[in-house]
Design a protein around this motif. Structure first.
Motif, mmCIF file in Angstrom:
data_model
loop_
_atom_site.group_PDB
_atom_site.id
_atom_site.type_symbol
_atom_site.label_atom_id
_atom_site.label_comp_id
_atom_site.label_asym_id
_atom_site.label_seq_id
_atom_site.Cartn_x
_atom_site.Cartn_y
_atom_site.Cartn_z
ATOM 1 N N LEU A 39 18.314 -34.688 19.292
ATOM 2 C CA LEU A 39 17.429 -34.598 20.470
ATOM 3 C C LEU A 39 16.369 -35.697 20.434
ATOM 4 C CD1 LEU A 39 16.879 -30.726 20.629
ATOM 5 C CD2 LEU A 39 18.224 -32.108 22.221
ATOM 6 N N LEU A 40 15.690 -35.829 19.293
ATOM 7 C CA LEU A 40 14.625 -36.830 19.193
ATOM 8 C C LEU A 40 15.180 -38.250 19.138
ATOM 9 C CD1 LEU A 40 11.773 -35.512 16.866
ATOM 10 C CD2 LEU A 40 11.771 -35.873 19.320
ATOM 11 N N THR A 41 16.368 -38.405 18.599
ATOM 12 C CA THR A 41 16.984 -39.737 18.586
ATOM 13 C C THR A 41 17.181 -40.230 20.015
ATOM 14 O OG1 THR A 41 18.107 -39.318 16.476
ATOM 15 C CG2 THR A 41 19.000 -41.066 17.876
ATOM 16 N N ALA A 455 10.519 -39.150 3.559
ATOM 17 C CA ALA A 455 11.564 -39.558 4.498
ATOM 18 C C ALA A 455 12.481 -38.386 4.865
ATOM 19 C CB ALA A 455 12.395 -40.679 3.882
ATOM 20 N N PRO A 456 12.767 -38.201 6.155
ATOM 21 C CA PRO A 456 13.727 -37.163 6.581
ATOM 22 C C PRO A 456 15.096 -37.406 5.955
ATOM 23 C CG PRO A 456 12.484 -38.005 8.462
ATOM 24 C CD PRO A 456 12.161 -38.907 7.300
ATOM 25 N N GLU A 457 15.874 -36.354 5.870
ATOM 26 C CA GLU A 457 17.178 -36.448 5.201
ATOM 27 C C GLU A 457 18.133 -37.366 5.948
ATOM 28 O OE1 GLU A 457 18.990 -32.774 4.277
ATOM 29 O OE2 GLU A 457 17.374 -32.072 2.980
ATOM 30 N N GLN A 463 15.155 -44.536 9.780
ATOM 31 C CA GLN A 463 15.101 -45.964 10.119
ATOM 32 C C GLN A 463 14.605 -46.179 11.545
ATOM 33 O OE1 GLN A 463 19.068 -47.413 9.330
ATOM 34 N NE2 GLN A 463 18.924 -46.977 7.130
ATOM 35 N N LEU A 464 15.018 -45.298 12.441
ATOM 36 C CA LEU A 464 14.591 -45.411 13.831
ATOM 37 C C LEU A 464 13.072 -45.222 13.939
ATOM 38 C CD1 LEU A 464 15.247 -45.656 16.853
ATOM 39 C CD2 LEU A 464 15.685 -43.178 16.861
ATOM 40 N N ILE A 465 12.561 -44.238 13.234
ATOM 41 C CA ILE A 465 11.109 -43.999 13.258
ATOM 42 C C ILE A 465 10.366 -45.225 12.728
ATOM 43 C CG2 ILE A 465 9.216 -42.659 12.226
ATOM 44 C CD1 ILE A 465 11.087 -40.251 12.178
ATOM 45 N N GLN A 466 10.821 -45.757 11.598
ATOM 46 C CA GLN A 466 10.131 -46.899 11.003
ATOM 47 C C GLN A 466 10.249 -48.149 11.871
ATOM 48 O OE1 GLN A 466 8.101 -46.083 8.726
ATOM 49 N NE2 GLN A 466 9.052 -44.057 8.692
ATOM 50 N N LYS A 467 11.329 -48.262 12.593
ATOM 51 C CA LYS A 467 11.477 -49.370 13.537
ATOM 52 C C LYS A 467 10.414 -49.263 14.628
ATOM 53 C CE LYS A 467 13.667 -52.699 15.870
ATOM 54 N NZ LYS A 467 13.624 -54.116 15.431
ATOM 55 N N MET A 468 10.187 -48.043 15.107
ATOM 56 C CA MET A 468 9.172 -47.827 16.142
ATOM 57 C C MET A 468 7.776 -48.132 15.586
ATOM 58 S SD MET A 468 11.044 -46.938 18.671
ATOM 59 C CE MET A 468 12.290 -47.971 17.886
#
Length: 790
Positions: A39-41, A455-457, A463-468
């Motif tokens: 959902l969040l992705t 870090a989430p599992e 990686q998406l969060i850190q990219k943001m």
């Protein structure tokens, strides 16, 4: 304590605990099933298109428009406006505040209209601030707003209360943080009340509601520095904390503040002061509650307090706490703290608000705990993050709070706010902004170390969060900017105030050393009392404000030599002391005490006092004539100015004598007090400016400032004569009334006099914006004028 009331309170807590437990169970299911990730992705993939911008060819040629440091509040707002980003910046900021603090649904048309209105008003205010170079979030800005809303007396009251709080907060607590939090609570309550107001409300009703909102906000907000922060700090001993906690618990259960009783700890005076302030605040809240909301207020307050207590007594070295024991108190305290506000203002029941606020609270709390995790760890506090940091290697069952944070976000977006696009945008903006701010605060290396632990599992989601976090832009928030700006101002004010007091003390000591008059070279015998009487009057506990101002303006402002202006400093104090001797005479004010000691005519004789005053006046001129290191033309101009000032002071005193027993108009009183006292303050500013050959325009601005500052000083004197502390003031109270003097208090009353004083304070502060030199000292001097107790 009544056992029935205690049982009812505990039952209320258990019901709230069950509700929080159900919420946690829902979140846990979403987390372990990884339901939040897809959902969040999708949400983040859609969101990033508005926040990650590839640099264009032309961007390499526009370096001058690079984003400034947001710590520079004024420049940052200006940059946002120039780049066309201010609208969206304010839109997301105000939307977030409406969602977080007011519990509003951003999808509702009335909420959207309210947000737009606030954004437009705030933008106009901020952009006009850039043009006028004024400080909005200052006492002047606050008082000018109060004038528009006709709540000047309320703001004056609040100013005094905040001053009291600042004086009580002990050294072991973060004073600036406590004050900022208190101000934030007050602002939040005011926002709630404004939002609840009918559109057709009359100006008088609006003023009354705002007055009550500010007082309620202060009364509720006081619990943060004086209960939460105090119990979290290491100021009180363990026994004192237990005694204090029991006192608060008893208050919430019985709805009555108990007597303090015997206090055995070392912080007795501190607790006595806090108890007095909290009791007054508690009674105000209780007396302004509707009966139908009173129960809700006490119930939510007890849930809030008890949930904090449950967390407060946890031991970080106890490795056996369950996930429920860690997270349920967090859910309770984070939701109840905001639910209380609705009951504090007696707002009508709003199921939608309660629903949204209950589920929203933990989102904010987890974000705050993430930012503070290492400070909390050092303090030994148990939070979801500190506990996970300590035990994640040995307790695989522990919930990762960072993963739960994203689970909460997913749940809010999709289950609470029904996937509303604007709400999604704001929540994700805030989440990414929080991580970006944290990364900037601790540095990239430390941030990466933290992320390895939390870090989430799902690696792709991480990686998406850190990219943001790395690449996303336009996620800043006004409340964060304002928070940083406020803390910086509070710290700067504290630092500047300390420097101001240190300067006053140092220069005062220097001046005191050079004031005594020697008989050598004078036509006086050892038996003649004139010099002795002069030194007696100079030796009193004088504030020396006028020569201190001259020293600061001359040395720090104009770069004059310290030794060269010593005669000028002496002349100012001689002139001022002479005026006091004349003022105290039986034919004038007939004062028997001055500066905590008998007046000159009481110690010597009336004739000696008159001659001593005349002697000191001439000594002042003699000192000015000895200013040998300055141009003769400038010294002559200074002496001519002094003669004019002396004549005007005599004119003011004559007006005062003539006015005895008569009713003056406000204009007449302003004129009289300026000639009588304000002109001497003007002299302390203008004399060093004359010696420094300052431009006429600057001298005129200083005169304007001196007029308003001098009148503010006199009004404070009038107020102290009625309601001051005789021991601090150093002379009997009530002399103005006894001598039938017209004063600001006799004409306007105490409340009106205070308004007039703050009006002149504002006018003086606004005038300082026109002064080209550093005016920090004058700002704090003016603040001292209106806040002094002697």
């Amino acid at each position: 304590m009544n056992e029935e009331l205690k049982t009812k309170a505990n039952n209320s807590y258990r019901l709230a605990e069950q509700k929080a437990g159900h919420y946690f169970e829902t979140l846990y299911e979403q987390l372990v099933g990884n339901a939040y990730v897809p959902l969040l992705t999708r949400d983040l993939q859609s969101w990033k298109h508005h926040h990650i911008h590839r640099p264009s060819f032309f961007s390499f040629f526009s370096r001058r428009k690079d984003k400034p440091d947001s710590k520079n509040y004024r420049h940052y707002i200006q940059w946002l406006n120039l780049t066309g980003k201010l609208d969206s910046y304010l839109q997301r900021s105000i939307s977030y505040i409406y969602m977080r603090d007011l519990g509003k649904d951003l999808n509702a048309p009335d909420t959207q209209a309210s947000v737009r209105r606030v954004v437009d008003n705030l933008k106009e205010q901020l952009t006009s601030e850039q043009q006028e170079h004024t400080e909005t979030f200052s006492m002047v800005g606050l008082y000018r707003w109060a004038e528009k809303e006709a709540i000047e007396s309320t703001i004056i009251w609040l100013t005094q209360k905040l001053k009291t709080v600042a004086s009580i907060i002990p050294g072991g607590m973060d004073g600036e943080h406590a004050q900022r939090k208190l101000i934030k609570i007050i602002a939040g309550v005011v926002m709630h009340v404004i939002e609840e107001m009918d559109t057709d409300i009359t100006p008088l009703e609006r003023s009354q509601k705002l007055d009550q909102a500010i007082r309620l906000g202060y009364s509720y907000g006081l619990t943060y520095p004086f209960i939460d922060d105090l119990l979290d700090a290491s100021v009180l001993s363990l026994e004192e904390k237990q005694q204090y906690s029991e006192l608060i618990r008893t208050t919430l259960i019985t709805r009555t503040v108990p007597e303090l009783g015997v206090w055995m700890g070392r912080n007795k005076e501190l607790i006595q002061s806090i108890h007095s302030e909290l009791r007054e605040a508690f009674e105000y809240i209780k007396n302004h509650q509707r009966e139908e909301t009173l129960h809700s207020f006490f119930e939510q307050s007890y849930v809030f307090f008890h949930s904090q207590e449950v967390d407060r007594v946890k031991d970080l070295y106890n490795g056996d706490y369950t996930n429920e024991e860690i997270y349920i108190p967090v859910i309770l305290k984070s939701s109840s703290s905001r639910l209380i506000v609705r009951s504090v203002i007696s707002a009508p029941e709003d199921e939608g608000f309660d629903h949204r606020t209950f589920y929203y609270g933990i989102y904010n709390q987890l974000a705050d705990d993430f930012t503070d995790m290492f400070d909390d760890m050092e303090a030994g506090a148990v939070t979801p993050y500190t506990y996970y940091l300590k035990y994640h290697n040995t307790r695989p069952d522990l919930v990762n709070p960072f993963e739960l944070y994203w689970t909460v976000i997913s749940n809010l977006i999709h289950n609470v706010y029904q996937s509303d696009p604007q709400t999604t945008e704001v929540i994700l903006d805030r989440a990414i902004n929080g991580l970006k701010r944290y990364k900037e605060k601790v540095g990239t290396h430390k941030y990466n170390e933290v992320m390895k632990i939390f870090a989430p599992e799902d690696p792709k989601f991480h990686q998406l969060i850190q990219k943001m976090v790395s690449d996303a832009d336009d996620v800043d928030f006004f409340d964060k900017l304002l928070r940083d700006h406020m803390i910086m101002n509070l710290k700067n004010d504290r630092k500047e105030q300390d420097e101001f007091l240190d300067t006053v003390k140092t220069v005062r000591n220097q001046i005191n050393r050079v004031l005594p008059i020697s008989k050598n070279g004078l036509a006086f015998s050892e038996e003649d009392p004139i010099v002795d009487a002069a030194n007696y009057s100079l030796d009193g506990d004088g504030k020396r404000l006028r020569p201190i101002v001259t020293w600061v303006m001359g040395v720090n402002g104009y770069g004059l030599s310290e030794s060269a202006i010593v005669p000028l400093l002496k002349s100012l104090e001689y002139m001022h002391t002479a005026s006091l001797i004349f003022d105290d005479l039986p034919c004038q004010d007939n004062a028997s005490i001055r500066r905590g000691r008998p007046t000159v005519h009481e110690v010597y004789t009336i004739g000696v006092a008159e001659l001593t005053g005349l002697f000191l006046t001439q000594k002042a001129i003699e000192e000015q004539a000895s200013l040998e290191q300055f141009q003769a033309k400038s010294v002559l101009q200074l002496i001519q100015y002094t003669s004019k000032v002396t004549a005007e002071m005599c004119k003011g005193q004559a007006m005062d004598l003539e006015a005895k027993g008569k009713s003056l108009t406000l204009d007449q009183l302003n004129t009289m007090c300026f000639y009588k006292t304000g002109i001497a303050f003007e002299a302390s500013l203008i004399m060093p400016a004359i010696l420094a050959n300052a431009k006429e325009q600057e001298i005129e601005v200083l005169k304007k400032f001196a007029r308003h500052a001098g009148i503010a000083f006199q009004i404070k004197d009038d107020l102290l004569d009625v309601e001051g502390n005789e021991a601090l003031i150093g002379k009997p109270l009530g002399k103005d009334a006894e001598n039938h003097h017209s004063t600001f208090v006799s004409i306007l009353g105490p409340e009106g006099a205070r308004k007039e004083m703050w009006q002149h304070y504002c006018l003086a502060m606004e005038t300082l914006q026109e002064v080209p030199s550093n005016v920090t000292f004058l700002k704090h001097l003016l603040t001292y004028f209106v806040n002094r107790e002697q």
